[in-house]
Design an enzyme around this catalytic site. Structure first.
Site, PDB file in Angstrom:
ATOM      1  N   PHE A   1     -85.047  -7.175 -15.671  1.00  0.00           N
ATOM      2  CA  PHE A   1     -84.781  -7.846 -16.941  1.00  0.00           C
ATOM      3  C   PHE A   1     -85.227  -9.146 -16.487  1.00  0.00           C
ATOM      4  O   PHE A   1     -84.844 -10.349 -15.622  1.00  0.00           O
ATOM      5  CB  PHE A   1     -83.194  -7.960 -17.755  1.00  0.00           C
TER       6      PHE A   1
ATOM      7  N   ASP B   1     -86.149 -13.772  -9.356  1.00  0.00           N
ATOM      8  CA  ASP B   1     -85.354 -14.270 -10.223  1.00  0.00           C
ATOM      9  C   ASP B   1     -84.223 -14.487 -10.112  1.00  0.00           C
ATOM     10  O   ASP B   1     -83.368 -13.814 -10.153  1.00  0.00           O
ATOM     11  CB  ASP B   1     -86.067 -13.449 -11.462  1.00  0.00           C
TER      12      ASP B   1
ATOM     13  N   LYS C   1     -80.707 -20.207 -16.795  1.00  0.00           N
ATOM     14  CA  LYS C   1     -79.516 -20.535 -17.353  1.00  0.00           C
ATOM     15  C   LYS C   1     -78.048 -21.521 -16.927  1.00  0.00           C
ATOM     16  O   LYS C   1     -77.976 -22.741 -17.400  1.00  0.00           O
ATOM     17  CB  LYS C   1     -78.782 -19.269 -17.295  1.00  0.00           C
TER      18      LYS C   1
END
Ligand SMILES: *Cc1c(COP(=O)(O)O)cnc(C)c1O
Length: 400
Positions: A141, A226, A256
């Protein structure tokens, strides 16, 4: 009609249906807690997918936001501002890297890493034009943009959104031999999550990241991690790759929690050799590096360091996983995780995870299923031991 039903009805009427939220309307947050509009209190075990590692409305981060808002908020990159430089310096020092490129959302930062890798491939490695390949893992993802879903293996993320961006090759996560076999002279990068979050908190075999680092170095392939979800303390280290020796990437993608739960801030951080390929006009973002976001990011990093949130994540995560395992529920296949990135895997014979999340919600615990069988537990890293016991108590009731 209750206020909650009313708000949900309005939302349902006017909003595209790309989400299916739990039926709770949150109107206030503080620390690990969220309150709905009826005044019920919940322990937030999702933390906005780790955007809230520092908790809701951390006073220091809010102060940075408000102080900066009183001066200047957005300048665009057409001009300098005095906040972006210090923010990128702090970020580079934290990552032990040389340069950073600020964006806003995670997917944009992943796109930036893909562009950097391709350009590095052509300009530095000497890959023939239009031939660059990037290797990624199944069940990854990395976000929802058209290029990013081009290398997803999840049918729902892709169906109906083609044609896709070419140049990506899928291999199994955690399998270094497949990585070795997939590399060709045109491979410019291997892009991977150190722990696959959305796939269900999947931890690769020990030594995998180190091996991947070695294979990338040997073949002159960029190793790109990531760490949008795993980074900034979530897994018990500042970055998840630090769980292994010698696994430092060439580029790390961060998002985030860099925005401290108040503002979207993301970045790609890496070496001068790679990020140096961008020349003025090659890439950009109107809001990327804006002083409001930069001020927030500085405070967000300071909170993580000063409050030792990575260390706390290790201690609290071990405690919580231990207590959940002690429940020895017949419905639970496995409790796994690193730090406060925890998965409770429900057995297929015990039904899907969603109804368990709905029951937890009624007991004041907000948790979200990921895929069908996994309950994700990722509370703010500021959580205290007595508060972890509330989670365990709720699980005890729900699993009975
Ligand atoms: C959330 C996430 C993204 C995408 O970030 P957005 O801010 O939603 O675009 C990318 N990669 C990982 C690992 C994520 O968890």
């Amino acid at each position: 009609m209750s206020h909650t039903t009313e708000v949900i009805a309005t939302t349902e009427q006017w909003s595209a249906k790309n989400y299916k939220p739990l039926p709770v309307v949150i109107s206030r947050g503080e620390g690990i807690w969220a309150w709905d509009i009826e005044g019920n209190r919940y322990l937030d075990c999702l933390s906005a997918y780790s955007a809230l590692n520092q908790g809701h409305r951390h006073p220091r981060i809010l102060k940075a936001l408000i102080d900066q808002a009183a001066k200047v908020t957005v300048t665009s990159r057409a001009f300098h501002n005095e906040t972006m430089g210090p923010m990128l310096e702090k970020l580079c020092r934290l990552c032990e890297m040389e340069m950073a490129l600020p964006m806003n959302t995670g997917a944009e930062a992943v796109e930036t890493a893909v562009k950097a890798a391709r350009k590095w491939g052509y300009d530095v490695k000497g890959v023939p034009a239009e031939q660059a390949e990037i290797i990624v893992c199944r069940d990854n993802f990395h976000g929802r943009t058209t290029t990013v879903v081009s290398f997803s293996s999840e049918p729902q993320y892709r169906n109906g959104f083609g044609p896709f961006t070419p140049g990506f090759k899928l291999i199994d996560f955690g399998n270094a031999e497949q990585l070795e076999r997939a590399i060709t002279p045109n491979t410019v990068a291997f892009l991977v999550e150190p722990i696959q979050g959305e796939a269900g908190i999947l931890i690769p075999p020990a030594g995998y990241l180190k091996k991947a680092r070695e294979l990338c170095s040997k073949n002159r392939v960029l190793f790109i991690l990531d760490e949008i979800q795993t980074g900034l303390g979530r897994t018990g280290k500042l970055f998840a790759y630090q769980h292994e020796q010698n696994a430092k990437p060439d580029l790390v993608v961060i998002g985030k929690a860099l925005g401290g739960g108040v503002y979207p801030v993301s970045a790609v951080v890496g070496s001068r050799e790679v990020l140096g390929v961008f020349k003025p006009g090659d890439h950009g973002s109107t809001f990327g590096g804006n002083p409001l976001g930069a001020a927030v990011a500085i405070a967000s990093m300071d909170v993580i360091i000063d409050e030792k949130l990575a260390e706390k994540s290790t201690q609290q995560g071990e405690y919580l996983m231990g207590k959940l395992r002690e429940l020895r529920s017949e419905h639970v296949l496995e409790v796994r995780g690193r730090g406060l990135m925890i998965a409770v895997e429900i057995k297929k014979s015990s039904g899907e995870a969603r109804p368990y999340c709905e029951k937890l919600m009624k007991l004041g615990i907000l948790a979200k299923e990921t895929h069908h069988q996994t309950i994700r537990l990722a509370p703010p890293l500021t959580i205290q031991r007595s508060e972890l016991d509330l989670i365990v108590e709720a699980f005890k009731q729900v699993l009975q």
